[in-house]
Design a protein around this motif. Structure first.
Motif, PDB file in Angstrom:
ATOM      1  N   VAL A   1       0.656  -1.071   0.368  1.00 51.59           N
ATOM      2  CA  VAL A   1      -0.108  -0.024  -0.058  1.00 51.59           C
ATOM      3  C   VAL A   1       0.898   0.907  -0.083  1.00 51.59           C
ATOM      4  N   ASN A   2       0.734   2.329  -1.278  1.00 50.85           N
ATOM      5  CA  ASN A   2       1.301   3.564  -0.703  1.00 50.85           C
ATOM      6  C   ASN A   2       2.815   2.904  -0.853  1.00 50.85           C
ATOM      7  N   GLY A   3       3.494   2.127  -1.100  1.00 48.60           N
ATOM      8  CA  GLY A   3       4.916   1.591  -1.940  1.00 48.60           C
ATOM      9  C   GLY A   3       5.662   0.867  -0.262  1.00 48.60           C
ATOM     10  N   GLU A   4       4.835   0.487   0.743  1.00 43.86           N
ATOM     11  CA  GLU A   4       5.153   0.254   2.018  1.00 43.86           C
ATOM     12  C   GLU A   4       4.067  -1.153   1.749  1.00 43.86           C
ATOM     13  N   TYR A   5       4.760  -2.011   2.636  1.00 43.91           N
ATOM     14  CA  TYR A   5       3.816  -3.661   2.456  1.00 43.91           C
ATOM     15  C   TYR A   5       2.938  -3.484   4.084  1.00 43.91           C
ATOM     16  N   ARG A   6       1.833  -3.913   4.006  1.00 43.80           N
ATOM     17  CA  ARG A   6       1.287  -3.543   5.487  1.00 43.80           C
ATOM     18  C   ARG A   6       0.378  -5.676   5.989  1.00 43.80           C
ATOM     19  N   GLU A   7       0.870  -5.483   6.728  1.00 44.67           N
ATOM     20  CA  GLU A   7      -0.126  -6.550   7.380  1.00 44.67           C
ATOM     21  C   GLU A   7      -0.988  -6.770   7.728  1.00 44.67           C
ATOM     22  N   LYS A   8      -2.121  -8.047   8.475  1.00 50.29           N
ATOM     23  CA  LYS A   8      -3.065  -7.927   9.079  1.00 50.29           C
ATOM     24  C   LYS A   8      -3.278  -9.202   9.017  1.00 50.29           C
ATOM     25  N   SER A   9      -3.676  -9.644  10.740  1.00 54.67           N
ATOM     26  CA  SER A   9      -3.802 -11.057  10.931  1.00 54.67           C
ATOM     27  C   SER A   9      -5.100 -10.851  11.152  1.00 54.67           C
ATOM     28  N   ILE A  10      -5.884 -12.071  11.154  1.00 53.36           N
ATOM     29  CA  ILE A  10      -7.532 -12.185  11.677  1.00 53.36           C
ATOM     30  C   ILE A  10      -6.991 -12.619  13.421  1.00 53.36           C
ATOM     31  N   VAL A  11      -7.245 -12.155  14.270  1.00 52.89           N
ATOM     32  CA  VAL A  11      -7.118 -12.062  15.695  1.00 52.89           C
ATOM     33  C   VAL A  11      -8.021 -12.963  16.455  1.00 52.89           C
ATOM     34  N   GLY A  12      -8.864 -13.066  15.893  1.00 50.90           N
ATOM     35  CA  GLY A  12     -10.070 -13.897  16.793  1.00 50.90           C
ATOM     36  C   GLY A  12     -11.468 -14.345  16.027  1.00 50.90           C
ATOM     37  N   GLY A  13     -12.779 -14.999  16.881  1.00 53.90           N
ATOM     38  CA  GLY A  13     -13.819 -15.258  15.652  1.00 53.90           C
ATOM     39  C   GLY A  13     -14.783 -14.824  17.151  1.00 53.90           C
ATOM     40  N   LEU A  14     -15.811 -14.058  16.156  1.00 51.97           N
ATOM     41  CA  LEU A  14     -17.795 -14.381  16.210  1.00 51.97           C
ATOM     42  C   LEU A  14     -18.083 -15.465  15.551  1.00 51.97           C
ATOM     43  N   LEU A  15     -18.391 -16.114  16.543  1.00 53.04           N
ATOM     44  CA  LEU A  15     -19.137 -17.032  15.713  1.00 53.04           C
ATOM     45  C   LEU A  15     -20.137 -18.106  16.387  1.00 53.04           C
ATOM     46  N   GLY A  16     -20.871 -18.287  15.765  1.00 51.78           N
ATOM     47  CA  GLY A  16     -21.830 -19.261  16.128  1.00 51.78           C
ATOM     48  C   GLY A  16     -21.202 -20.258  16.299  1.00 51.78           C
ATOM     49  N   HIS A  17     -20.641 -21.004  15.611  1.00 58.63           N
ATOM     50  CA  HIS A  17     -20.209 -22.730  15.580  1.00 58.63           C
ATOM     51  C   HIS A  17     -18.760 -22.479  17.265  1.00 58.63           C
ATOM     52  N   TRP A  18     -19.165 -21.223  17.267  1.00 59.95           N
ATOM     53  CA  TRP A  18     -18.522 -21.736  19.278  1.00 59.95           C
ATOM     54  C   TRP A  18     -19.392 -20.682  20.376  1.00 59.95           C
ATOM     55  N   ALA A  19     -20.625 -21.242  19.712  1.00 61.25           N
ATOM     56  CA  ALA A  19     -21.863 -21.153  20.784  1.00 61.25           C
ATOM     57  C   ALA A  19     -21.372 -22.581  21.216  1.00 61.25           C
ATOM     58  N   VAL A  20     -21.098 -23.927  20.839  1.00 66.00           N
ATOM     59  CA  VAL A  20     -21.178 -25.109  21.397  1.00 66.00           C
ATOM     60  C   VAL A  20     -19.807 -24.919  21.601  1.00 66.00           C
ATOM     61  N   TRP A  21     -19.681 -26.210  22.784  1.00 65.68           N
ATOM     62  CA  TRP A  21     -18.198 -26.492  22.625  1.00 65.68           C
ATOM     63  C   TRP A  21     -17.289 -25.864  22.858  1.00 65.68           C
ATOM     64  N   THR A  22     -17.462 -24.227  23.788  1.00 66.51           N
ATOM     65  CA  THR A  22     -17.023 -22.957  23.501  1.00 66.51           C
ATOM     66  C   THR A  22     -15.641 -22.981  24.789  1.00 66.51           C
ATOM     67  N   ARG A  23     -15.496 -24.271  25.757  1.00 68.23           N
ATOM     68  CA  ARG A  23     -14.643 -24.533  26.260  1.00 68.23           C
ATOM     69  C   ARG A  23     -12.867 -24.686  25.409  1.00 68.23           C
ATOM     70  N   LYS A  24     -13.325 -25.940  24.282  1.00 63.59           N
ATOM     71  CA  LYS A  24     -12.175 -26.210  23.417  1.00 63.59           C
ATOM     72  C   LYS A  24     -12.180 -24.928  22.137  1.00 63.59           C
ATOM     73  N   ALA A  25     -13.081 -24.587  22.053  1.00 65.22           N
ATOM     74  CA  ALA A  25     -12.616 -22.436  21.063  1.00 65.22           C
ATOM     75  C   ALA A  25     -11.660 -22.272  21.975  1.00 65.22           C
ATOM     76  N   VAL A  26     -12.092 -22.308  23.452  1.00 65.30           N
ATOM     77  CA  VAL A  26     -10.887 -20.965  24.089  1.00 65.30           C
ATOM     78  C   VAL A  26      -9.280 -21.598  23.566  1.00 65.30           C
ATOM     79  N   GLU A  27      -9.631 -23.231  23.898  1.00 64.43           N
ATOM     80  CA  GLU A  27      -8.268 -23.882  24.231  1.00 64.43           C
ATOM     81  C   GLU A  27      -7.286 -23.452  23.226  1.00 64.43           C
ATOM     82  N   LEU A  28      -8.227 -23.538  21.525  1.00 69.52           N
ATOM     83  CA  LEU A  28      -7.340 -23.957  20.159  1.00 69.52           C
ATOM     84  C   LEU A  28      -7.414 -22.133  20.090  1.00 69.52           C
ATOM     85  N   LEU A  29      -8.175 -21.323  20.148  1.00 69.54           N
ATOM     86  CA  LEU A  29      -7.494 -19.733  19.753  1.00 69.54           C
ATOM     87  C   LEU A  29      -5.662 -19.407  20.998  1.00 69.54           C
ATOM     88  N   ASP A  30      -5.852 -19.976  21.719  1.00 68.86           N
ATOM     89  CA  ASP A  30      -4.832 -20.359  22.601  1.00 68.86           C
ATOM     90  C   ASP A  30      -3.700 -20.871  21.868  1.00 68.86           C
TER      91      ASP A  30
END
Length: 351
Positions: free
Chosen positions: A223-252
């Motif tokens: 962008v304008n001659g320089e590299y920019r980086e972004k990561s997807i840092v977390g999730g707001l998910l219907g899938h994480w409405a179930v098995w949520t403890r495992k989702a927390v462990e997964l993100l960690d």
């Protein structure tokens, strides 16, 4: 204005389940179990909840049902009752034409919500410029969590230019990308990187079909001659409405691997396919997501967190063969569920 500690917390990345709606056999709000679900998410280590979203059933807003205020209030009360000594972000779903969206933003703010998840779904008559103006007006009432909703469940296609303009709105602090499409997800990330606020906006996956790869990927653009980086840092998910403890462990685990140069990601990527397989079943992808919410409910019912699978819409039920497929994923991927954690959680509630 978004609290500094919440903004920093969002930037670090966290698990935000899309909160379901607990009903009894008469399809009336089950307040006790609604509160229980919120307590489960808190106990699981989630960093927030999103209430009044698709998983909470859009019909809560219908005249004669009128459950938007009660479910928002119950969620906020339970978070406050928990007296947490860690950050926890309360996100309220906001939908509809501008006047309705402003009213919902004012309600959410009055109930102590930190952010509004602003959907552009169901507004095909709005131009992209009108959607930007709507977002600006809603953003005057509550900090914004943008939302790209997949067309299969009511969203609409939005251009790269829309997301670049959206990212420039000062009230926007995060964006949930849920088009279930790699090209459209890329549009959002590239647009944010091209904006002057690219460091201010946290990116969250809502792509329940691609959770782990989304969270493992670093995006890089010139962008304008320089590299920019972004990561997807977390999730707001219907899938994480179930098995949520495992989702927390997964993100960690993902965070740990992302911070380790040369880490072997093979097992995580394989698990990503397992998660996608389970999501296809729970969300009922085979039948265009007809059984999505009942599928979420069935998992929670089996665990004892919900009494049944009832939805406000009596026609919203499991699809043919979906129950058998849920049996299959339980047998195939026992390491993905948090049944043992839920059993201990419920036992503690009874003592």
């Amino acid at each position: 204005m978004l609290k500094k500690e919440i903004k920093e917390f969002l930037q670090e990345g966290t698990v935000i389940p899309a909160h379901p709606l607990a009903l009894n056999a008469h399809r009336e709000l089950d307040e006790e179990r609604q509160r229980l679900l919120t307590r489960y998410y808190i106990a699981s280590g989630a960093g927030g909840i999103a209430v009044g979203v698709h998983s909470t059933q859009f019909e809560i807003r219908d005249k004669g049902i009128d459950l938007l205020e009660p479910v928002l209030r119950l969620g906020s009360e339970e978070v406050e009752n928990a007296s947490l000594d860690r950050p926890f972000v309360k996100v309220a779903g906001i939908v509809g034409p501008t006047d309705q969206a402003i009213g919902e933003a004012e309600l959410a703010s009055s109930l102590g919500y930190d952010m509004g998840l602003l959907s552009m779904g169901g507004l095909s008559e709005y131009s992209e410029l009108e959607l930007i103006k709507r977002a600006e007006e809603v953003g005057e009432k509550i900090p914004l969590f943008g939302f790209y909703l997949q067309p299969a469940v009511g969203g609409q296609l939005l251009s790269y230019d829309f997301w670049r303009d959206f990212a420039e709105i000062p009230a926007v602090h995060a964006i949930k990308m849920a088009p279930f499409n790699r090209y459209q997800t890329l549009d959002v990330v590239r647009a944010v990187c091209a904006s002057s606020r690219y460091k201010d906006i946290a990116l969250y996956t809502g792509n329940d079909d691609n959770i782990i790869p989304d969270l493992l990927t670093t995006y890089r653009f010139k962008v304008n001659g320089e590299y920019r980086e972004k990561s997807i840092v977390g999730g707001l998910l219907g899938h994480w409405a179930v098995w949520t403890r495992k989702a927390v462990e997964l993100l960690d685990e993902i965070k740990e691997k992302r911070n380790s140069k040369g880490a072997d990601l093979t097992e995580l990527l394989t698990r990503g396919i397992e998660v996608t397989d389970t999501n296809a079943v729970i969300f009922d992808a085979e039948h265009d997501f007809h059984g999505c919410i009942p599928g979420i409910h069935e998992i929670l019912r089996r665990q004892g967190l919900l009494e049944g699978r009832w939805c406000l819409n009596a026609d919203e039920t499991l699809s043919e063969g979906q129950m058998e497929e849920i049996d299959r994923i339980y047998e195939s991927y026992p390491h993905l569920n948090d049944d043992e954690f839920v059993e201990e959680f419920l036992a503690e509630r009874q003592t």
